[in-house]
Design a protein around this motif. Structure first.
Motif, PDB file in Angstrom:
ATOM      1  N   ASP A 208     -11.993  14.212  -4.056  1.00  0.00           N
ATOM      2  CA  ASP A 208     -10.981  13.235  -4.320  1.00  0.00           C
ATOM      3  C   ASP A 208     -10.206  13.218  -3.138  1.00  0.00           C
ATOM      4  O   ASP A 208     -10.561  13.877  -1.812  1.00  0.00           O
ATOM      5  N   MET A 209      -8.817  12.801  -3.347  1.00  0.00           N
ATOM      6  CA  MET A 209      -8.097  12.585  -2.173  1.00  0.00           C
ATOM      7  C   MET A 209      -6.600  12.968  -2.522  1.00  0.00           C
ATOM      8  O   MET A 209      -6.459  12.307  -3.455  1.00  0.00           O
ATOM      9  N   PHE A 210      -5.940  13.751  -1.471  1.00  0.00           N
ATOM     10  CA  PHE A 210      -4.412  13.525  -2.124  1.00  0.00           C
ATOM     11  C   PHE A 210      -3.256  13.000  -1.011  1.00  0.00           C
ATOM     12  O   PHE A 210      -3.812  12.909   0.209  1.00  0.00           O
ATOM     13  N   ALA A 211      -2.353  12.514  -1.459  1.00  0.00           N
ATOM     14  CA  ALA A 211      -1.700  11.854  -0.576  1.00  0.00           C
ATOM     15  C   ALA A 211      -0.228  12.436  -0.519  1.00  0.00           C
ATOM     16  O   ALA A 211       0.239  12.806  -1.473  1.00  0.00           O
ATOM     17  N   PHE A 212       0.318  12.665   0.730  1.00  0.00           N
ATOM     18  CA  PHE A 212       1.639  13.538   0.705  1.00  0.00           C
ATOM     19  C   PHE A 212       2.600  12.583   1.133  1.00  0.00           C
ATOM     20  O   PHE A 212       2.332  11.948   2.330  1.00  0.00           O
ATOM     21  N   ASP A 213       3.803  12.656   0.618  1.00  0.00           N
ATOM     22  CA  ASP A 213       4.944  11.742   1.142  1.00  0.00           C
ATOM     23  C   ASP A 213       6.022  12.580   1.776  1.00  0.00           C
ATOM     24  O   ASP A 213       6.452  13.560   1.394  1.00  0.00           O
ATOM     25  N   MET A 214       6.183  12.384   3.169  1.00  0.00           N
ATOM     26  CA  MET A 214       7.048  13.039   3.987  1.00  0.00           C
ATOM     27  C   MET A 214       8.554  13.172   3.371  1.00  0.00           C
ATOM     28  O   MET A 214       9.111  13.937   3.703  1.00  0.00           O
ATOM     29  N   HIS A 215       8.841  11.803   3.028  1.00  0.00           N
ATOM     30  CA  HIS A 215      10.449  11.866   2.680  1.00  0.00           C
ATOM     31  C   HIS A 215      10.569  12.148   1.266  1.00  0.00           C
ATOM     32  O   HIS A 215      11.734  12.638   1.117  1.00  0.00           O
ATOM     33  N   GLU A 216       9.618  11.906   0.214  1.00  0.00           N
ATOM     34  CA  GLU A 216       9.909  12.535  -1.099  1.00  0.00           C
ATOM     35  C   GLU A 216       9.651  13.935  -1.213  1.00  0.00           C
ATOM     36  O   GLU A 216       9.798  14.660  -2.170  1.00  0.00           O
ATOM     37  N   ARG A 217       8.798  14.518  -0.291  1.00  0.00           N
ATOM     38  CA  ARG A 217       8.202  15.826  -0.279  1.00  0.00           C
ATOM     39  C   ARG A 217       7.394  16.186  -1.428  1.00  0.00           C
ATOM     40  O   ARG A 217       7.616  17.039  -2.167  1.00  0.00           O
ATOM     41  N   ASN A 218       6.654  15.323  -1.937  1.00  0.00           N
ATOM     42  CA  ASN A 218       5.732  15.484  -3.065  1.00  0.00           C
ATOM     43  C   ASN A 218       4.265  15.016  -2.712  1.00  0.00           C
ATOM     44  O   ASN A 218       4.044  14.190  -1.649  1.00  0.00           O
ATOM     45  N   TYR A 219       3.491  14.948  -3.699  1.00  0.00           N
ATOM     46  CA  TYR A 219       1.951  14.576  -3.558  1.00  0.00           C
ATOM     47  C   TYR A 219       1.681  13.872  -4.698  1.00  0.00           C
ATOM     48  O   TYR A 219       2.101  14.128  -5.753  1.00  0.00           O
ATOM     49  N   PHE A 220       0.673  13.036  -4.641  1.00  0.00           N
ATOM     50  CA  PHE A 220       0.037  12.805  -5.539  1.00  0.00           C
ATOM     51  C   PHE A 220      -1.549  12.135  -5.247  1.00  0.00           C
ATOM     52  O   PHE A 220      -1.989  12.208  -4.386  1.00  0.00           O
ATOM     53  N   ILE A 221      -2.387  11.725  -6.271  1.00  0.00           N
ATOM     54  CA  ILE A 221      -3.752  11.327  -6.107  1.00  0.00           C
ATOM     55  C   ILE A 221      -3.812  10.128  -5.943  1.00  0.00           C
ATOM     56  O   ILE A 221      -3.341   9.184  -7.013  1.00  0.00           O
ATOM     57  N   PRO A 222      -4.363   9.393  -4.939  1.00  0.00           N
ATOM     58  CA  PRO A 222      -4.379   7.794  -5.035  1.00  0.00           C
ATOM     59  C   PRO A 222      -5.466   7.273  -5.939  1.00  0.00           C
ATOM     60  O   PRO A 222      -6.664   7.849  -5.892  1.00  0.00           O
ATOM     61  N   GLU A 223      -5.157   6.540  -6.904  1.00  0.00           N
ATOM     62  CA  GLU A 223      -5.977   5.749  -7.785  1.00  0.00           C
ATOM     63  C   GLU A 223      -5.918   4.207  -7.771  1.00  0.00           C
ATOM     64  O   GLU A 223      -4.945   3.551  -7.545  1.00  0.00           O
ATOM     65  N   VAL A 224      -7.069   3.703  -7.927  1.00  0.00           N
ATOM     66  CA  VAL A 224      -7.017   2.181  -8.071  1.00  0.00           C
ATOM     67  C   VAL A 224      -7.999   1.906  -9.651  1.00  0.00           C
ATOM     68  O   VAL A 224      -9.096   2.509  -9.673  1.00  0.00           O
ATOM     69  N   ALA A 225      -7.509   1.281 -10.290  1.00  0.00           N
ATOM     70  CA  ALA A 225      -8.209   0.800 -11.629  1.00  0.00           C
ATOM     71  C   ALA A 225      -9.383   0.615 -11.349  1.00  0.00           C
ATOM     72  O   ALA A 225      -9.822  -0.397 -10.567  1.00  0.00           O
ATOM     73  N   GLY A 226     -10.435   0.847 -12.208  1.00  0.00           N
ATOM     74  CA  GLY A 226     -11.840   0.389 -12.061  1.00  0.00           C
ATOM     75  C   GLY A 226     -12.867   1.216 -11.222  1.00  0.00           C
ATOM     76  O   GLY A 226     -13.876   0.979 -11.103  1.00  0.00           O
ATOM     77  N   TYR A 227     -12.277   2.312 -10.597  1.00  0.00           N
ATOM     78  CA  TYR A 227     -13.094   2.970  -9.598  1.00  0.00           C
ATOM     79  C   TYR A 227     -12.891   4.387 -10.160  1.00  0.00           C
ATOM     80  O   TYR A 227     -11.937   4.754 -10.394  1.00  0.00           O
ATOM     81  N   ALA A 228     -13.999   5.220  -9.644  1.00  0.00           N
ATOM     82  CA  ALA A 228     -13.738   6.532  -9.864  1.00  0.00           C
ATOM     83  C   ALA A 228     -13.028   7.285  -8.925  1.00  0.00           C
ATOM     84  O   ALA A 228     -12.205   8.251  -9.362  1.00  0.00           O
ATOM     85  N   THR A 229     -13.348   7.173  -7.684  1.00  0.00           N
ATOM     86  CA  THR A 229     -12.479   7.587  -6.672  1.00  0.00           C
ATOM     87  C   THR A 229     -12.306   6.710  -5.247  1.00  0.00           C
ATOM     88  O   THR A 229     -13.203   5.910  -5.186  1.00  0.00           O
ATOM     89  N   ILE A 230     -11.045   6.705  -4.625  1.00  0.00           N
ATOM     90  CA  ILE A 230     -10.994   5.964  -3.554  1.00  0.00           C
ATOM     91  C   ILE A 230     -10.527   6.953  -2.392  1.00  0.00           C
ATOM     92  O   ILE A 230     -10.288   8.047  -2.601  1.00  0.00           O
TER      93      ILE A 230
END
Length: 496
Positions: A208-230
């Motif tokens: 999968d993929m992780f996104a890191f936010d420079m300003h919020e200093r957190n991370y999340f997994i990008p998701e789009v409905a209808g797809y397994a991974t992006i």
């Protein structure tokens, strides 16, 4: 400065203490000698130091070892490491290169060794600086050239890997770090891209993929409905668009995606694949121009890497459609018979995300020609750097460079070439429309900026800055290590 200080704090201090040598806490390494049960060790008063580019005084490090007969060796020819009694004296030459440089000094006593990291700053009065990011395992630069994002790994006491995220603001030189994250959570393989708004997308080894936010200093997994991974591969400078790919939907493995102002949709695919056959693997959207007008991608069937692009209206075309030819030949099946096989001359690309010029006028890539051997068993391939003009629909092939690939281009037609096309180690600069050779990367940078670059390396991306006296930020790779290929950049000096 204690060794427990965060690395970001160390870098912050290094930037501001230019007139003196930076001192770091001592270090101790040791081991047992099984021959006589002796303990060999090396103890140093300092583990690293930094010199100015000129007017330095020798720096002395106290050395305590067992056994007493120790020696020191500098890996850099510009740094003299001399033993004087129980001390090690480091003396650098004047740095006339204009670029920051680093080396390592190894102290050996019996079977024990210790290393000292030595850095010498470039000329801080220069309007343009060169920086090498060899402490980051992978990194990327934002499309506006203001942010570099990357990561490095360390090991804990149980030898488990941990990842620390790094953001660098090129306008100020400020470095921000957060983490580390354990490998059980994140096992990165590369940085996919960094947006101008401070989002870094990292490809995870777990699929999968992780996104890191420079300003919020957190991370999340990008998701789009209808797809397994992006996977997000590139973004426009204003952050309103990104392109990438998805899995888990449709008849092919990969589906090209574009996001516009938060709305994600699939990009159209060519009717047939690169070899004029039905798609099986699909297409991956690789890059988008900084203004968001042109996107490009690669057809992944049979690992052919056929290159396509989507114009301003969203229609899909082949990159280099004016030079693309498909010929059906008879290929040996290995059992005395033959079968139809389509050989193709055309533009291809691997996984590059920087190959469009800022307005999408030019797309850089590789022109590949194929031929079949006389016995029909082997497909022969030749590669040349090439650039496609999306406005005139004309492809410019530079076969005089031999095996090579087009890396990126500017809107005014300056093309950057990498050689060879695989395991690229060097680069050249050309005028795309006239065919004029403008020299190697090093010659071009010296002529334009008066800045010395190391012999190895090539340019991946060129960003216009609009700064007085500085037209571009250059982003490249320096393949001068057997372990990694660190990125480097040439940019306006934030101290000026």
């Amino acid at each position: 400065i204690p060794l427990s200080k965060p690395y970001s704090v160390m870098k912050h201090i290094i930037r501001r203490i230019i007139p003196i040598v930076l001192l770091l806490g001592g270090t101790l390494t040791g081991c047992n000698n099984p021959a006589n049960n002796e303990t060999h060790y090396v103890r140093l008063s300092d583990a690293a130091c930094t010199f100015r580019h000129t007017d330095n005084t020798p720096f002395t490090i106290e050395v305590i070892t067992s056994p007493d007969n120790w020696e020191a060796r500098s890996s850099g020819s510009w740094l003299q490491a001399e033993r004087q009694g129980t001390a090690l004296v480091l003396t650098p030459e004047e740095n006339l290169t204009g670029a920051e440089r680093s080396t390592e000094v190894t102290v050996t006593a019996g079977q024990a060794t210790a290393r000292i990291q030595v850095t010498q700053l470039g000329d801080t009065t220069l309007p343009i600086i060169y920086r090498k990011l060899d402490d980051l395992h992978s990194s990327a630069i934002s499309p506006d050239g203001n942010i570099v994002g990357g990561y490095y790994s360390t090991a804990d006491d149980e030898s488990y890997s941990k990842m620390t995220v790094v953001f660098i603001d090129l306008r100020t030189g400020e470095r921000t770090e957060f983490g580390p994250y354990p490998e059980s959570l994140i096992l990165p393989t590369s940085v996919s891209c960094v947006t101008s708004q401070g989002l870094m997308y990292v490809v995870n080894g777990q699929g999968d993929m992780f996104a890191f936010d420079m300003h919020e200093r957190n991370y999340f997994i990008p998701e789009v409905a209808g797809y397994a991974t992006i996977q997000v591969n590139s973004s426009s400078a204003d952050g309103t668009k990104w392109v990438g790919r998805a899995t888990g939907k449709g008849e092919t493995m990969y589906v090209p995606l574009i996001s516009e102002n938060g709305t994600v949709r699939e990009l159209p695919m060519t009717e047939l694949n690169y070899r004029n056959e039905p798609h099986s693997m699909g297409i991956i959207a690789r890059g988008i121009s900084a203004d968001g007008s042109i996107a490009y991608g690669t057809i992944w069937d049979n690992l052919d890497f056929g290159m396509v692009y989507w114009d301003k209206e969203g229609n899909v075309h082949y990159v280099g459609e004016d030079v693309r030819t498909v010929t059906t030949v008879q290929r040996s099946d290995g059992y005395g018979g033959t079968y139809d096989y389509n050989i193709v001359n055309g533009m291809i690309s691997w996984a590059g995300t920087y190959q469009a010029s800022p307005s999408g006028k030019y797309i850089a890539g590789t022109y590949r020609e194929e031929s079949i051997s006389e016995n029909g068993e082997t497909i022969n391939e030749s590669y040349w750097p090439a650039f496609f003009n999306t406005e005139t629909k004309k492809t410019h092939v530079f076969n005089e460079f031999g095996d090579g690939c087009g890396m990126t281009a500017t809107d005014d037609g300056i093309g950057f070439i990498g050689t060879p096309s695989v395991f690229t180690t060097a680069g050249a600069v050309v005028n795309i429309e006239t065919g004029e050779h403008l020299g190697s990367i090093q010659e071009w940078v010296m002529d334009r900026y008066g800045l010395y670059l190391p012999a190895a390396g090539f340019v991946q991306y060129v960003i216009p800055t609009g700064e007085p006296g500085s037209e571009f930020i250059l982003w490249g790779i320096s393949p001068d290590s057997t372990v990694s290929e660190p990125n480097w950049y040439v940019a306006p000096n934030p101290a000026k």
